[in-house]
Design an enzyme around this catalytic site. Structure first.
Site, short mmCIF file in Angstrom:
data_model
loop_
_atom_site.label_atom_id
_atom_site.label_comp_id
_atom_site.label_asym_id
_atom_site.label_seq_id
_atom_site.Cartn_x
_atom_site.Cartn_y
_atom_site.Cartn_z
N THR A 105 39.56 -22.25 -20.65
CA THR A 105 40.89 -22.13 -20.05
C THR A 105 40.85 -22.41 -18.55
O THR A 105 39.82 -22.18 -17.90
CB THR A 105 41.44 -20.69 -20.30
OG1 THR A 105 42.53 -20.45 -19.42
CG2 THR A 105 40.38 -19.63 -20.04
N ASP A 106 41.98 -22.83 -18.01
CA ASP A 106 42.07 -23.03 -16.55
C ASP A 106 41.91 -21.71 -15.80
O ASP A 106 41.60 -21.70 -14.60
CB ASP A 106 43.39 -23.72 -16.16
CG ASP A 106 44.65 -22.97 -16.60
OD1 ASP A 106 44.54 -21.91 -17.25
OD2 ASP A 106 45.75 -23.46 -16.27
N GLU A 107 42.09 -20.58 -16.51
CA GLU A 107 42.07 -19.29 -15.83
C GLU A 107 40.69 -18.95 -15.26
O GLU A 107 40.58 -18.09 -14.39
CB GLU A 107 42.55 -18.18 -16.76
CG GLU A 107 43.92 -18.50 -17.32
CD GLU A 107 44.70 -17.29 -17.79
OE1 GLU A 107 44.37 -16.16 -17.41
OE2 GLU A 107 45.67 -17.49 -18.54
N TYR A 147 40.14 -10.99 -19.01
CA TYR A 147 40.19 -12.11 -19.97
C TYR A 147 39.51 -13.34 -19.38
O TYR A 147 38.62 -13.94 -19.99
CB TYR A 147 41.66 -12.42 -20.32
CG TYR A 147 41.85 -13.81 -20.92
CD1 TYR A 147 41.36 -14.11 -22.19
CD2 TYR A 147 42.51 -14.82 -20.21
CE1 TYR A 147 41.53 -15.39 -22.74
CE2 TYR A 147 42.68 -16.09 -20.74
CZ TYR A 147 42.18 -16.38 -22.01
OH TYR A 147 42.34 -17.64 -22.54
N LYS A 155 35.95 -15.26 -20.49
CA LYS A 155 35.91 -16.68 -20.86
C LYS A 155 34.96 -17.44 -19.93
O LYS A 155 34.25 -18.36 -20.36
CB LYS A 155 37.31 -17.29 -20.78
CG LYS A 155 38.30 -16.76 -21.79
CD LYS A 155 38.05 -17.21 -23.23
CE LYS A 155 38.28 -18.68 -23.44
NZ LYS A 155 38.13 -19.04 -24.89
P1 NAD Z 1 45.59 -16.55 -30.30
O1 NAD Z 1 45.47 -15.20 -29.71
O2 NAD Z 1 46.91 -17.05 -30.76
O3 NAD Z 1 44.60 -16.69 -31.55
C1 NAD Z 1 43.29 -16.22 -31.51
C2 NAD Z 1 42.73 -16.27 -32.92
O4 NAD Z 1 41.37 -15.83 -32.87
C3 NAD Z 1 43.47 -15.37 -33.91
O5 NAD Z 1 43.70 -16.04 -35.13
C4 NAD Z 1 42.51 -14.20 -34.10
O6 NAD Z 1 42.61 -13.61 -35.40
C5 NAD Z 1 41.16 -14.89 -33.92
N1 NAD Z 1 40.13 -13.95 -33.47
C6 NAD Z 1 40.20 -13.03 -32.47
N2 NAD Z 1 39.05 -12.33 -32.40
C7 NAD Z 1 38.23 -12.84 -33.35
C8 NAD Z 1 36.90 -12.56 -33.75
N3 NAD Z 1 36.19 -11.58 -33.16
N4 NAD Z 1 36.35 -13.29 -34.74
C9 NAD Z 1 37.06 -14.28 -35.35
N5 NAD Z 1 38.34 -14.57 -35.04
C10 NAD Z 1 38.91 -13.87 -34.04
O7 NAD Z 1 44.94 -17.54 -29.22
P2 NAD Z 1 45.35 -19.00 -28.76
O8 NAD Z 1 46.42 -18.91 -27.74
O9 NAD Z 1 45.53 -19.84 -29.95
O10 NAD Z 1 44.04 -19.43 -27.98
C11 NAD Z 1 42.96 -20.07 -28.66
C12 NAD Z 1 41.87 -20.42 -27.67
O11 NAD Z 1 42.39 -21.30 -26.67
C13 NAD Z 1 41.28 -19.23 -26.93
O12 NAD Z 1 39.90 -19.39 -26.82
C14 NAD Z 1 41.95 -19.29 -25.56
O13 NAD Z 1 41.13 -18.72 -24.58
C15 NAD Z 1 42.13 -20.78 -25.38
N6 NAD Z 1 43.24 -21.19 -24.52
C16 NAD Z 1 44.49 -20.75 -24.76
C17 NAD Z 1 45.53 -21.19 -23.96
C18 NAD Z 1 46.96 -20.75 -24.22
O14 NAD Z 1 47.84 -21.11 -23.45
N7 NAD Z 1 47.25 -20.05 -25.29
C19 NAD Z 1 45.29 -22.08 -22.90
C20 NAD Z 1 43.97 -22.51 -22.68
C21 NAD Z 1 42.96 -22.06 -23.51
P1 TYD Z 2 51.21 -15.50 -20.37
O1 TYD Z 2 52.00 -16.22 -21.41
O2 TYD Z 2 50.79 -14.09 -20.66
O3 TYD Z 2 49.96 -16.43 -20.05
P2 TYD Z 2 48.86 -16.29 -18.86
O4 TYD Z 2 48.96 -14.97 -18.22
O5 TYD Z 2 47.61 -16.46 -19.63
O6 TYD Z 2 49.16 -17.42 -17.91
O7 TYD Z 2 52.02 -15.49 -19.02
C1 TYD Z 2 52.47 -16.69 -18.42
C2 TYD Z 2 53.09 -16.31 -17.10
O8 TYD Z 2 54.25 -15.53 -17.35
C3 TYD Z 2 52.18 -15.45 -16.25
O9 TYD Z 2 52.37 -15.80 -14.87
C4 TYD Z 2 52.66 -14.04 -16.49
C5 TYD Z 2 54.15 -14.24 -16.73
N1 TYD Z 2 54.78 -13.28 -17.65
C6 TYD Z 2 55.93 -12.60 -17.27
O10 TYD Z 2 56.46 -12.79 -16.15
N2 TYD Z 2 56.50 -11.72 -18.15
C7 TYD Z 2 55.94 -11.48 -19.38
O11 TYD Z 2 56.49 -10.63 -20.14
C8 TYD Z 2 54.77 -12.19 -19.76
C9 TYD Z 2 54.13 -11.95 -21.11
C10 TYD Z 2 54.22 -13.08 -18.86
#
Ligand code: NAD
Ligand code: TYD
Length: 345
Positions: free
Chosen positions: A129-131, A154, A158
């Site tokens: 992730t970019d985070e 988090y 990562k």
């Molecule tokens: P999500 O929370 O929607 O899904 C996570 C999945 O992982 C779920 O199906 C959960 O059951 C499974 N999981 C959790 N713990 C587990 C374990 N111990 N063993 C096996 N399975 C497990 O997440 P997402 O938003 O789809 O993110 C997926 C990946 O992409 C993550 O690694 C996250 O860091 C990365 N990512 C997400 C974003 C975003 O914007 N959502 C952006 C950049 C990177």
């Molecule tokens: P989020 O979807 O939790 O992703 P991330 O924190 O991983 O970027 O949040 C996106 C942005 O929105 C982040 O700056 C936090 C903000 N946010 C709110 O302002 N209110 C909310 O209820 C949530 C969940 C996020």
């Protein structure tokens, strides 16, 4: 180009993993995907219901941090590649439950790397992730060589995983690649994240909690574009390399929320500014020149159109949304980890 035929996808019952499974089944008709997921609160089989009769999709319930379960799945299926999505992903939860994030995101990654190496996997892609880069000031973008400066548990869990992936490559020669993507949105995102939470609350005329002054900036990418980028890295990325992925769509949170309200035809009076998240990163922006020039990837979806489509998807799938929010998937979570907090949404 060599196409991998038997891929382990971890976390494929979650948001991006589920979209990726569908993307890959369409894009690579020769490929079988084993979807390995613990089904925590964030993952559920209902999201995969349309794939039940698909022979190229095999679901296996398992925890990435469980060595024995990993050994079983690697022994049963001869994987040529691994794409690792499974993670605890919600920053707010990590503020109160950091240990679980380290166990799944960091220790789980190491155990998966060990299994991949022991079973001769040819390619391992870490979905990061970019985070991990921390926060930007008003100017600039993150490049792949920007310092790793995570600011919340988090992001730190990562970042630690990324270093372990790098070490597996440098020490043991495992063919790894790491992707670092900006914020995704689209169908099947658990309604604790900004966009689906705001859509759900607005539908019910509940307040939309915007943290702090709402001027925190995220770079938004439609999930399908993330999937095509991962496909490019999986098949064409150079071993040991990191690839940033971003949409160049840097938008302050308050603007995203206003756009959603406009699409839903709801009043801005629903917006409620609330106490800021501790350690809240101010701005993310990605320089994704490397993946664009080296692998020829470009996003195919505009922010505005895909935001509209996403809103429509949530309106069409209210039942899924409501069940997810009501904690209907918590049973799985409890069996794995005991009584952790329920979804805050
Ligand atoms: P999500 O929370 O929607 O899904 C996570 C999945 O992982 C779920 O199906 C959960 O059951 C499974 N999981 C959790 N713990 C587990 C374990 N111990 N063993 C096996 N399975 C497990 O997440 P997402 O938003 O789809 O993110 C997926 C990946 O992409 C993550 O690694 C996250 O860091 C990365 N990512 C997400 C974003 C975003 O914007 N959502 C952006 C950049 C990177
Ligand atoms: P989020 O979807 O939790 O992703 P991330 O924190 O991983 O970027 O949040 C996106 C942005 O929105 C982040 O700056 C936090 C903000 N946010 C709110 O302002 N209110 C909310 O209820 C949530 C969940 C996020």
């Amino acid at each position: 180009m060599n196409t991998y035929k038997n891929i382990l996808v971890t976390g494929g019952a979650g948001f991006i993993g589920g979209n990726f499974v569908r993307y890959m089944l369409d894009a690579h008709p020769e490929t079988t995907l084993v979807n390995y997921d613990a089904l925590t609160y964030a993952g559920n089989l209902e999201s995969l219901a349309d794939l039940e009769s698909e022979p190229r999709h095999v679901f296996v319930k398992g925890n990435v941090a469980d060595k024995r379960q990993l050994e079983d799945v690697f022994t049963e299926h001869a994987f040529d590649a691994v794409v690792h999505f499974a993670a605890e992903t919600h920053v707010d939860r990590s503020l109160t439950d950091a240990e679980l994030f380290i166990e799944t995101n960091t220790c789980g990654t190491q155990r998966l790397l060990d299994a991949a190496r022991a079973h001769g996997v040819k390619r391992y892609v870490q979905i990061s992730t970019d985070e991990v880069y921390g926060s930007l000031g008003p100017e600039g973008e993150f490049a792949e060589n920007s310092p790793i400066q995570p600011n919340n548990p988090y992001a730190a869990s990562k970042a630690a995983a990324d270093f372990l992936v790098r070490a597996a490559h440098k020490t043991h020669g495992l063919e790894v690649a790491i992707t670092r993507c900006s914020n995704n949105f689209g169908p099947w995102q658990f309604p604790e994240k900004l966009i689906p939470l705001m859509i759900a609350n607005a539908q019910e005329n509940k307040p939309l909690p915007v943290y702090g002054d709402g001027l925190h900036v995220r770079d938004w990418l439609y999930v399908q574009d993330h999937c095509s980028a991962i496909d490019a890295v999986l098949h064409k990325g150079r071993p040991g390399e990191v690839y940033n992925i971003g949409g160049h769509k840097d938008v302050p949170n308050i603007e995203v929320v206003r756009k959603l309200l406009a699409i839903l035809n709801k009043p801005e009076s629903l917006i409620a500014f609330v106490k800021d998240r501790p350690g809240h990163d101010r701005r993310y922006a990605m320089d994704s020149t490397k993946i664009r020039t080296e692998l020829g990837w470009t996003p195919a979806h505009s922010f505005e159109d895909s935001l509209r489509q996403t809103v429509q998807w949530y309106l069409d799938n209210r039942e899924w949304q409501e069940r997810a929010r009501s904690g209907a998937y918590q049973d799985y979570y409890r069996t794995l980890y005991g009584n952790r907090p329920a979804a805050s949404a």
